[in-house]
Design a protein around this motif. Structure first.
Motif, PDB file in Angstrom:
ATOM      1  N   SER A   1      43.197  44.046  38.105  1.00 47.61           N
ATOM      2  CA  SER A   1      42.318  43.087  38.789  1.00 47.61           C
ATOM      3  C   SER A   1      40.839  43.382  38.521  1.00 47.61           C
ATOM      4  O   SER A   1      40.424  44.540  38.333  1.00 47.61           O
ATOM      5  CB  SER A   1      42.589  43.141  40.288  1.00 47.61           C
ATOM      6  OG  SER A   1      42.393  44.443  40.783  1.00 47.61           O
TER       7      SER A   1
ATOM      8  N   ASP B   1      38.570  37.916  40.288  1.00 49.24           N
ATOM      9  CA  ASP B   1      39.885  37.494  40.776  1.00 49.24           C
ATOM     10  C   ASP B   1      39.853  37.160  42.259  1.00 49.24           C
ATOM     11  O   ASP B   1      40.816  36.596  42.789  1.00 49.24           O
ATOM     12  CB  ASP B   1      40.931  38.599  40.540  1.00 49.24           C
ATOM     13  CG  ASP B   1      41.272  38.798  39.077  1.00 49.24           C
ATOM     14  OD1 ASP B   1      41.684  39.919  38.714  1.00 49.24           O
ATOM     15  OD2 ASP B   1      41.115  37.833  38.287  1.00 49.24           O
TER      16      ASP B   1
ATOM     17  N   VAL C   1      38.827  41.983  46.112  1.00 55.15           N
ATOM     18  CA  VAL C   1      38.826  43.075  45.145  1.00 55.15           C
ATOM     19  C   VAL C   1      37.611  43.939  45.408  1.00 55.15           C
ATOM     20  O   VAL C   1      36.465  43.468  45.314  1.00 55.15           O
ATOM     21  CB  VAL C   1      38.806  42.542  43.699  1.00 55.15           C
ATOM     22  CG1 VAL C   1      38.786  43.708  42.705  1.00 55.15           C
ATOM     23  CG2 VAL C   1      40.003  41.637  43.445  1.00 55.15           C
TER      24      VAL C   1
END
Lengths: 113, 111
Positions: free
Chosen positions: B79, B83, B109
């Motif tokens: 990731s 994202d 994230v």
């Protein structure tokens, strides 16, 4: 690329005003849809259309009407806007058939004061 | 109307980690779709699945159509900050007429 374009990204209207939300797609899709999206409630179908001049009620049609005079254009109309119609409105379109790829517009954020 | 079950509701992960989310239904679907939605924007189609058992990739994203036709999952590998967003699933019913949506998984994230 498929393009679904909604005419207004942000609108602020007063209670009782008439509101037009326009949606145009450029991929010759038969099916067009109007959804509203609210936190905690997800996407809810207002109206959809399978062809020109055809319209079908979705799950929450009350307070809304639609117009599909041309294949590429699907309009959502709020005859008399109310505060509980403050929401994100999403237009979507897809081909008539079994593939089912549904493409959305950028969304129209409507605030009714 | 019907709504799909989607889990988890939200997740916080470190940059570089892999992510997995899934979607389940009590009904059979012919098509599963996965979308990403950024705040204030419309959903963007990431992956479409058409056959039971099908596994499809789009860059770092991989999605599978469950063999029972009642579920699907989405994996994101390695990731990155962009994202971040809400991922939701959608299914097209066996009549090919009605789309049903999940409530979404909110992904954060951390750098």
């Amino acid at each position: 690329d498929v393009k679904v374009t909604q005419s207004s990204r942000y609108l602020v209207k007063r209670t009782g005003e008439k509101v037009f939300l326009e949606c145009v797609q450029d991929m010759d899709h038969e099916n067009m849809f109007w959804y509203r999206q609210d936190p905690g409630l997800g996407l809810r179908l207002i109206y959809f259309s399978y062809d020109v001049k055809m319209k079908e009620k979705g799950d929450i049609p009350e307070g809304y009407s639609v117009s599909r005079e041309k294949k590429e254009r699907f309009s959502l109309i709020l005859e008399s806007a109310s505060t509980n119609q403050t929401s994100m409105y999403l237009c979507a379109s897809t081909w008539l058939g079994v593939t089912g790829e549904l493409f959305f517009g950028e969304g129209s954020r409507l605030t009714v004061l | 109307g019907q709504q799909l079950n989607q889990s988890p509701q939200s997740m916080f992960i470190q940059e570089g980690e892999d992510v997995s989310m899934n979607c389940t239904s009590s009904s059979i679907f012919n098509t599963w779709l996965w979308y990403k939605q950024d705040p204030g924007e419309g959903p963007v189609l990431l992956i479409a699945l058409y056959k039971a058992g099908e596994l499809t990739s789009n860059g770092r994203l991989t999605a599978q159509f469950g063999i029972t036709r009642k579920d699907s999952f989405l994996n994101i590998s390695a990731s990155i900050p962009s994202d971040v967003g809400i991922y939701f699933c959608a299914g097209l019913d066996s009549y090919g007429q009605n789309f049903v949506f999940g409530p979404g998984t909110r992904l954060s994230v951390l750098p």
